[in-house]
Design an enzyme around this catalytic site. Structure first.
Site, PDB file in Angstrom:
ATOM      1  CB  SER A 166      -0.962  -0.043   1.186  1.00  0.00           C
ATOM      2  OG  SER A 166      -1.901   0.998   1.092  1.00  0.00           O
ATOM      3  CG  ASP A 323      -3.254   4.158  -1.212  1.00  0.00           C
ATOM      4  OD1 ASP A 323      -3.984   3.976  -2.197  1.00  0.00           O
ATOM      5  OD2 ASP A 323      -3.258   3.395  -0.229  1.00  0.00           O
ATOM      6  CG  ASP A 327      -6.206   0.479  -0.663  1.00  0.00           C
ATOM      7  OD1 ASP A 327      -5.428   1.458  -0.611  1.00  0.00           O
ATOM      8  OD2 ASP A 327      -6.124  -0.476   0.141  1.00  0.00           O
ATOM      9  CB  THR A 402      -9.840   0.225  13.679  1.00  0.00           C
ATOM     10  OG1 THR A 402     -10.265   0.880  14.859  1.00  0.00           O
ATOM     11  CG2 THR A 402      -9.106   1.200  12.795  1.00  0.00           C
ATOM     12  CD  GLU A 426      -9.923   2.381   7.011  1.00  0.00           C
ATOM     13  OE1 GLU A 426     -10.106   1.677   8.020  1.00  0.00           O
ATOM     14  OE2 GLU A 426      -9.014   2.174   6.200  1.00  0.00           O
ATOM     15  CE  LYS A 440      -7.498   0.772   2.832  1.00  0.00           C
ATOM     16  NZ  LYS A 440      -7.571  -0.453   3.637  1.00  0.00           N
TER      17      LYS A 440
END
Length: 615
Positions: A166, A323, A327, A402, A426, A440
């Site tokens: 990521s 990013d 995502d 979370t 989020e 996401k």
């Protein structure tokens, strides 16, 4: 290892020597073999300990670590071992694995010194599955992370793997896993997979045979089909095609040296939006991320410098940034003052939540009845703005732990019950705007944001004005989130234990923080919740991470938690005001003072030697 054996037993221990010996027996990558042999020759015990002191822990987020040699790192051998364990676990879980198969995607990360990289790791993972007769849908080119869960759902596969780190620093890579329901795995799958990895450490004979695997009839390339189907699926969320076609809004997009460029261009095309201006220096994938210190648009303006410069040249007022694995989505807007405002994840959650509901209502003639089956979700550390909108508009709002693994799995449960899940978000700039991806997705979010921006322009409204309109209608929700860096687990543990045993007794939490009275405490590490009967928390608890939420008498909420993937202690604070209370200056001052009190009294950064978030 001859000649150094005694030295290793003496200073490195027998365990280290055995780990190194086993590594050299199993590893077939000449670069990592050579790196380890050199360290052995040099007698570099400390360096070897860094590589072999433990095995990467497989959790619900899969794996994430630096690329390099040894059991602590991402490399050819640890990818093979992980995939062998995962493959065995899937064989035990599904009788249909050899009919249904798996999908594997990857980003553009690479680490030339160790010969590692996302594409290489994906090929090795494919070889492992094919050696067991499992069909593999291996993308022939880089893809955004959301394409993997989309493919699992679209093709009805048993599982998906995405090789990506990521927005982590360039030396890192990761291995993210999706279950047959199209959502990330949750416990107990992580523990079952971790156990299977430990039982399958020796590479199987064909696990290294990537060339043979790539020629196998069991290998399919889903790229073209999924590309077509994904953009077809997200068009269900395009509601203002005429406005999009005629819009004169200018938008800049950056993929921050990641995979997003071509996919966001295609998403805009699917919505009949004019293509966004791409930041030339950042549009092509580059594993070195040469123009940014951190490839993470969450870090704000530093990552967006080149985007702002291009926007000034083109006369664009909005910047979209993904990013590196596309995502997540960040958005910035030029203000009347000439300054750029980077919206927080919570503000974007408010905007996209408002927009998704508005479009849904327009499309549903019987909205008054249908709204009872409508759901939105957000994580417990995100803004409560969706709860405020839900209360007024009559749909359901639910909070999860979370991370999108929880929202994705909860969304799947609701969809299976015949409910409509319209939106989930989020605060870490993650948005799920379409149930076809239960994670996401920064690609669909970019196109949907593009349409929302074009629509608002027809009403002469900027995003900043619309955020204010939402807060005026549903109540101001002002948040302030940040983190401290801490590499010492003992310090982190004692910081949280001090809060749990504040008056020297178990479960004796603070009753105030500076001048702010605490009205309730929820500790999802221990399962304590002062608001619930018998003080027992409703949300799932986990001893493996720290997380405490304090509610304050003034309407403030603050959560302190450790990160699962980075050496950070994060805090999330929000002040929620009732509709009509629009003294923003006072609310911001109150929140600033609350945050200062939490930092001074609960974090104690000087005493604990915590590093603040870099500016």
């Amino acid at each position: 290892m001859q000649g150094h054996g005694e030295r290793f037993i003496h200073s490195g221990g027998l365990e280290l020597q055995q780990a190194v010996r086993q590594w050299l027996e199993f590893d077939k990558n000449p670069k990592t073999v050579s790196m380890v042999q050199d360290l052995v020759k040099e007698g570099a015990v400390e360096a070897l300990k860094k590589c072999f002191s433990s095995r990467m822990e497989f959790g619900t987020a899969g794996l994430r670590a630096a690329m390099g040699p040894g059991t602590c790192c991402m490399n050819d051998l640890t990818i093979i071992q992980t995939t062998q364990g995962f493959c065995r676990y899937l064989e035990d879980s599904f009788d249909t694995i050899k009919e249904r198969g798996v999908v594997i995607g990857y980003d553009a990360r690479a680490h030339p010194p160790s010969g590692g990289g996302s594409k290489r790791f994906a090929s090795l993972a494919a070889a492992v599955f094919i050696s067991r007769g499992v069909p593999v849908h291996l993308f022939s080119g880089i893809t955004p992370t959301p394409f993997v869960p989309f493919t699992v759902s679209h093709l009805g596969l048993c599982a998906g793997i995405m090789v990506t780190a990521s927005h982590n620093p360039k030396q890192d890579n990761g291995y993210k896993v999706y279950w047959e329901n199209g959502a990330q795995i949750v416990s107990p799958h992580d523990k079952g997979i971790a156990k299977a990895i430990e039982e399958n450490l020796e590479p199987w004979p064909e696990s290294w045979s990537t060339e043979e695997a790539l020629k196998s009839p069991l290998l399919k390339d889903p790229y073209q089909d999924i590309h077509t189907q994904y953009f077809k699926a997200i068009q269900k969320h395009c509601h203002h095609r005429d406005i999009n076609k005629s819009s004169e809004v200018k938008i800049v997009h950056t993929s921050v040296h990641g995979v997003g460029h071509t996919f966001v261009q295609s998403a805009f095309q699917a919505f009949d939006l004019h293509p966004p201006f791409a930041v030339e220096e950042q549009k092509d994938p580059d594993p070195e991320f040469p123009t940014v210190k951190y490839p993470n648009p969450e870090e704000g303006k530093g990552v967006l410098t080149l985007s702002f410069a291009l926007a000034e040249r083109k006369g664009a007022a909005v910047v979209l940034a993904n990013d590196p694995d596309a995502d997540r989505l960040a958005i910035a807007e030029k203000q009347e003052s000439g300054q750029w405002r980077v919206f927080t994840g919570n503000e974007l959650g408010a905007l996209l939540g408002w927009w998704m509901f508005r479009c849904w209502k327009e499309q549903n003639s019987d909205a008054a009845a249908a709204v009872k089956n409508l759901y939105m979700l957000s994580s417990t550390v995100s803004s409560k703005i969706l709860r405020a909108i839900a209360l007024k508009e009559g749909f359901h709002f639910e909070e999860t732990l979370t991370g999108f693994k929880w929202m994705g799995n909860r969304a799947r449960d609701l969809l299976d019950q015949g409910k409509t899940v319209l939106f989930a978000f989020e605060e870490a700039i993650g948005y799920m705007c379409s149930p076809s991806v239960l994670d996401k997705d920064g690609v669909s979010a970019a196109a949907i944001a593009g349409e929302m921006i074009s629509y608002l322009a027809t009403k002469s409204l900027k995003l900043s004005q619309q955020v204010t309109n939402i807060y005026e209608e549903y109540g101001y929700h002002i948040s302030k989130n940040s983190y401290f860096i801490c590499h010492d687990q003992d310090v982190i543990r004692s910081l949280f234990e001090r809060l749990r045993n504040h008056s020297g007794q178990k479960d004796s939490y603070p009753t105030e923080c500076g001048r702010f009275a605490i009205s309730a405490v929820r500790d999802l590490t221990t399962g304590y919740d002062s608001n619930q009967p018998c003080n027992k928390a409703v949300l799932p608890t986990s001893r493996s991470s720290q997380m405490i939420t304090f509610s304050f008498a003034n309407g403030g909420v603050a959560t302190m938690r450790t990160s699962g993937t980075e050496p950070k202690i994060k805090y999330y604070t929000e002040l929620c005001a009732a509709p009509g209370n629009s003294d923003v200056t006072h609310l911001k001052k109150e929140l600033d003072e609350l945050v200062d009190a939490i930092v001074d009294n609960f974090f104690e950064p000087e005493k604990n030697k915590l590093q603040p978030k870099p500016e």
